[in-house]
Design a protein around this motif. Structure first.
Motif, PDB file in Angstrom:
ATOM      1  N   SER A 107       0.887  -1.354   0.049  1.00 51.38           N
ATOM      2  CA  SER A 107      -0.202  -0.017   0.077  1.00 51.38           C
ATOM      3  C   SER A 107       1.032   1.182   0.088  1.00 51.38           C
ATOM      4  CB  SER A 107      -0.949   0.168   1.243  1.00 51.38           C
ATOM      5  OG  SER A 107      -1.433   1.177   1.315  1.00 51.38           O
ATOM      6  N   ASN A 108       0.178   2.160  -0.444  1.00 48.79           N
ATOM      7  CA  ASN A 108       1.015   3.654  -0.479  1.00 48.79           C
ATOM      8  C   ASN A 108       0.898   4.303   0.855  1.00 48.79           C
ATOM      9  OD1 ASN A 108       2.133   3.253  -3.134  1.00 48.79           O
ATOM     10  ND2 ASN A 108       0.059   3.933  -4.084  1.00 48.79           N
ATOM     11  N   THR A 109       0.038   3.884   1.553  1.00 46.45           N
ATOM     12  CA  THR A 109      -0.043   4.563   2.878  1.00 46.45           C
ATOM     13  C   THR A 109       0.091   3.786   4.241  1.00 46.45           C
ATOM     14  OG1 THR A 109      -2.397   3.965   3.112  1.00 46.45           O
ATOM     15  CG2 THR A 109      -1.914   5.977   1.999  1.00 46.45           C
ATOM     16  N   MET A 110       0.128   4.500   5.302  1.00 43.45           N
ATOM     17  CA  MET A 110       0.771   3.672   6.635  1.00 43.45           C
ATOM     18  C   MET A 110      -0.142   4.478   7.828  1.00 43.45           C
ATOM     19  SD  MET A 110       4.359   5.283   7.582  1.00 43.45           S
ATOM     20  CE  MET A 110       4.467   7.211   7.738  1.00 43.45           C
ATOM     21  N   ARG A 111      -0.299   3.589   8.757  1.00 44.39           N
ATOM     22  CA  ARG A 111      -0.822   4.110   9.852  1.00 44.39           C
ATOM     23  C   ARG A 111       0.121   4.891  10.947  1.00 44.39           C
ATOM     24  NH1 ARG A 111      -3.776  -0.149  13.194  1.00 44.39           N
ATOM     25  NH2 ARG A 111      -2.161  -1.460  12.400  1.00 44.39           N
ATOM     26  N   ALA A 112       0.083   6.100  11.494  1.00 42.86           N
ATOM     27  CA  ALA A 112       0.954   6.694  12.220  1.00 42.86           C
ATOM     28  C   ALA A 112       0.308   7.383  13.655  1.00 42.86           C
ATOM     29  CB  ALA A 112       1.864   7.505  11.212  1.00 42.86           C
ATOM     30  N   VAL A 113       1.230   7.586  14.437  1.00 42.34           N
ATOM     31  CA  VAL A 113       0.502   8.413  15.715  1.00 42.34           C
ATOM     32  C   VAL A 113       1.105   9.667  15.318  1.00 42.34           C
ATOM     33  CG1 VAL A 113       0.478   8.649  17.979  1.00 42.34           C
ATOM     34  CG2 VAL A 113       0.309   6.548  17.062  1.00 42.34           C
ATOM     35  N   VAL A 114       0.104  10.849  15.072  1.00 42.17           N
ATOM     36  CA  VAL A 114       0.628  12.299  14.614  1.00 42.17           C
ATOM     37  C   VAL A 114       0.182  13.371  15.846  1.00 42.17           C
ATOM     38  CG1 VAL A 114       0.578  13.806  12.987  1.00 42.17           C
ATOM     39  CG2 VAL A 114       0.215  11.307  12.263  1.00 42.17           C
ATOM     40  N   MET A 115       1.226  14.004  15.869  1.00 45.13           N
ATOM     41  CA  MET A 115       1.049  15.265  17.038  1.00 45.13           C
ATOM     42  C   MET A 115       0.981  16.303  16.234  1.00 45.13           C
ATOM     43  SD  MET A 115       3.776  16.157  19.955  1.00 45.13           S
ATOM     44  CE  MET A 115       3.731  18.183  20.507  1.00 45.13           C
ATOM     45  N   HIS A 116      -0.268  17.272  16.442  1.00 43.90           N
ATOM     46  CA  HIS A 116      -0.271  18.531  15.561  1.00 43.90           C
ATOM     47  C   HIS A 116      -0.071  19.732  16.612  1.00 43.90           C
ATOM     48  CE1 HIS A 116      -2.044  16.955  11.721  1.00 43.90           C
ATOM     49  NE2 HIS A 116      -2.470  16.077  12.551  1.00 43.90           N
ATOM     50  N   THR A 117      -0.205  19.613  17.909  1.00 56.85           N
ATOM     51  CA  THR A 117      -0.033  20.481  19.038  1.00 56.85           C
ATOM     52  C   THR A 117       0.121  19.580  20.123  1.00 56.85           C
ATOM     53  OG1 THR A 117      -1.040  22.466  19.976  1.00 56.85           O
ATOM     54  CG2 THR A 117      -2.547  20.490  19.557  1.00 56.85           C
TER      55      THR A 117
END
Length: 302
Positions: A2-12
């Motif tokens: 796949s071209n996508t992955m799951r990730a834990v993202v911090m925006h703030t």
């Protein structure tokens, strides 16, 4: 793939709720980079500080996938496939990972070849994932930060931390007398099993306890609690001894008041260590420890 992955993202910055699971594009590696399929990663206090907003703005850019370490297998390494063939097991940590570029809280990460290390081990991923940063920091603090020598005495402030326990075992194996602190008397047995000769119960001030046993002080102090106890740890070192700060489990980055001529005893040396995994002789410790653990694991299974 796949071209996508799951990730834990911090925006703030904020509490745990600011960490969001998102679908992100899988990074595309360039020459000089390694794309790693992540199998496991450790959780580190510095990541908590970053999430809470305590890291300097110049050190972290948002949004960001946190994670200063990871282990996994090579997916691609343009221009470096001879060193990093697809499928080989690797470890990575530090080097602005999870701060200025996306880190290990994801299914894939892309890192510079200089901070990626091939490792050979039969250990399970959940065990292996906890090791890179812990072992590298412990080894680097002892032998680069403190320049520890056989026959010396080492005091570990924050002995029951993962780095403290690893440092105790490594130092003991190196022929060093190891002392350590804990706030919990019930942890004494754990520390002794890790190679500690003398345990000091830490109420926030231990210099008098240490000087009662070692009137001149000790050659080396590994400070893992941080700014909350550093002044007291400096008083535990002997003249021309060294204190190396490598942790901040006391949850405090700075001093409210610090007077170098008053707080640093005469001729005591103060330094810090915060290295990362690189392709040089220092990271042989990771390979040596993994080899020993593999051997022990096989014996236990026989």
């Amino acid at each position: 793939m796949s071209n996508t992955m799951r990730a834990v993202v911090m925006h703030t910055a904020g509490g745990p709720e600011v960490l969001k699971i998102e679908n992100r594009p899988i990074p595309t590696p360039k020459d000089g980079q390694v794309l790693i399929r992540i199998r496991a990663f450790g959780l580190n206090r510095s990541e908590m500080f970053t999430r809470q907003g305590h890291s300097p703005p110049s050190a972290v850019t948002l949004p960001r996938i946190l994670g200063i370490e990871a282990v996994g297998t090579v997916e691609a390494a343009p221009g470096s496939s001879d060193r990093f063939p697809q499928g080989v097991t690797v470890a990575t940590c530090m080097g602005d990972m999870g701060r200025l570029f996306d880190g290990g809280y994801a299914e894939y990460t892309c890192v510079p070849v200089g901070q990626c290390q091939v490792i050979k081990t039969e250990l399970p991923w959940d065990v292996l994932g906890a090791m890179p940063e812990m072992l590298q920091t412990a080894w680097g603090s002892l032998f680069e930060g403190l320049d520890l020598k056989k026959g010396e005495t080492l005091l570990i402030r924050g002995g029951t931390t993962s780095i403290g326990l690893a440092a105790a075992a490594i130092a003991k194996n190196h022929g060093v007398t190891v002392l350590a602190t804990t706030r919990n008397p019930s942890s004494q047995s754990l520390l002794e099993k890790s190679g500690v000769t003398k345990v000091f119960i830490d109420s926030g001030s231990i210099a008098e306890q240490v000087k009662a046993e070692y009137p001149d002080g000790v050659e080396s102090v590994l400070e893992l609690v941080g700014a909350t106890t550093l002044k007291d740890s400096l008083r535990c070192a002997k003249p021309k001894g060294t204190v190396c700060m490598s942790g901040i489990v006391g949850n405090k980055w700075t001093f409210e008041n610090f007077t170098p001529f008053g707080d640093i005893p005469n001729t005591v040396r103060l330094t810090v260590y915060g290295g990362g995994i690189r392709d040089d002789p220092r990271t042989k410790v990771v390979r040596r420890v993994l080899a020993r653990l593999d051997k022990t694991s096989r014996k236990l299974q026989e």
